[in-house]
Design an enzyme around this catalytic site. Structure first.
Site, short mmCIF file in Angstrom:
data_model
loop_
_atom_site.label_atom_id
_atom_site.label_comp_id
_atom_site.label_asym_id
_atom_site.label_seq_id
_atom_site.Cartn_x
_atom_site.Cartn_y
_atom_site.Cartn_z
N ALA A 98 40.05 30.62 43.02
CA ALA A 98 40.27 32.10 42.68
C ALA A 98 39.51 32.82 41.79
CB ALA A 98 41.86 32.25 42.45
N LYS A 99 38.80 31.98 40.96
CA LYS A 99 38.02 32.50 39.98
C LYS A 99 38.63 33.55 38.92
CE LYS A 99 33.82 31.02 42.47
NZ LYS A 99 34.30 30.51 43.49
N ARG A 100 39.88 33.43 38.51
CA ARG A 100 40.40 34.35 37.96
C ARG A 100 40.25 34.43 36.45
NH1 ARG A 100 41.60 35.62 42.63
NH2 ARG A 100 43.88 35.96 43.28
#
EC number: 4.1.1.23
Length: 281
Positions: A98-100
């Site tokens: 999700a590469k938050r």
């Protein structure tokens, strides 16, 4: 505490048992079409269920890309929740891609979405972006530790645009990518058999001997298969750290669907090639 062993310990064990392969679950529109599926929630569900049924009981890691589920709204997220739960029930670890990345309470909320043991989307690990400063990830680091989960921090990515940030040189003479690796090494100090805080390092980057990849944590390595890297390239890219590499293959496996047996066979071929490449002779 969640009662779970730390992610690093669980990952080391499943990699040793099943081999280190990570299979992506990337149901983008073109791949759904290749499978003869409609670009809708029903197609998404069929795709995801087929991948999980085919490989979740035999590969170390499954990595769903959340964006391809989120684009269908709440019904797509419901499919993602089910896929995560079923994959984990079959023994695979789930890395939520999700590469938050954010700050303060917002970063904490992202962390709670994926790293709290009671969250519907609880995953074994989460990909995160540190480019608001590594310290901005501290809520995710803390919650991961509390719940036996892990993080994969973007450090040396294979996309060409990444270099303008990751190769930028700081005032201390070290570039940004190396700085992220150093932070992760500090997080993993003293952890056995493997720390829970890993880096994303592209398998297509060639010789990385100028970087200290020995962070006592896992290295998630996209780029095997369709992006051009092969299992045989791994020792040359990662050197002595190759034992801790989690090579990710997405299209190289997924293009064999929707046939479950073909998906399983493709995953097993990659797993065997990777095991052979990373095992000392």
């Amino acid at each position: 505490m969640s009662g779970l062993e730390p992610f690093g310990a669980r990952l080391r064990r499943v990699m040793d048992e099943r081999g280190p392969l990570c299979v992506g679950i990337d149901p983008h529109a073109s791949l759904l079409a290749e499978w003869g599926l409609n670009d809708d929630v029903a197609g998404l569900e069929r795709f995801s269920r087929t991948v999980v049924e085919a490989v979740a009981d035999r590969v170390a890691v499954l990595k769903p890309q959340s964006a391809f589920f989120e684009r269908f709204g709440s019904r797509g997220v419901a499919v993602l929740e089910k896929s995560v739960a079923e994959a984990r029930a079959a023994g695979a670890l789930v890395v939520m891609d999700a590469k938050r990345g954010d700050i303060g309470s917002t970063m904490a909320a992202y962390a709670e979405s994926f790293l709290h043991k009671d969250a519907p989307l609880f995953s074994d690990a989460l990909t995160v972006s540190p480019y608001l400063g590594y310290g901005s990830l501290s809520p995710a680091v803390a919650l991961a530790r509390e719940n036996g989960a892990g993080l994969f921090v973007l450090a040396l990515t294979s996309n060409p645009e990444g270099g303008e940030v990751q190769h930028a040189v700081r005032s201390d003479g070290r570039n940004v990518g190396a700085t992220m690796l150093a932070h992760l090494a500090a997080e993993n100090t003293g952890e056995e058999p493997l720390g829970s805080f890993g880096a994303v390092v592209g398998a297509t980057l060639g010789d990385l001997s100028t970087y200290d990849l020995d962070i006592n944590g896992p290295l998630l390595a996209p780029g095997i298969g369709a992006q051009g890297a092969t299992p045989a390239d791994l020792p040359g890219v990662f050197g002595a750290a190759v034992r801790n590499v989690v090579p990710n293959v997405s299209r190289g496996v997924l293009r064999h669907g929707p046939d479950t047996v073909a998906l399983r066979d493709a995953a097993e071929r990659f797993a065997e090639e990777i095991r052979h490449a990373v095992t000392p002779s």
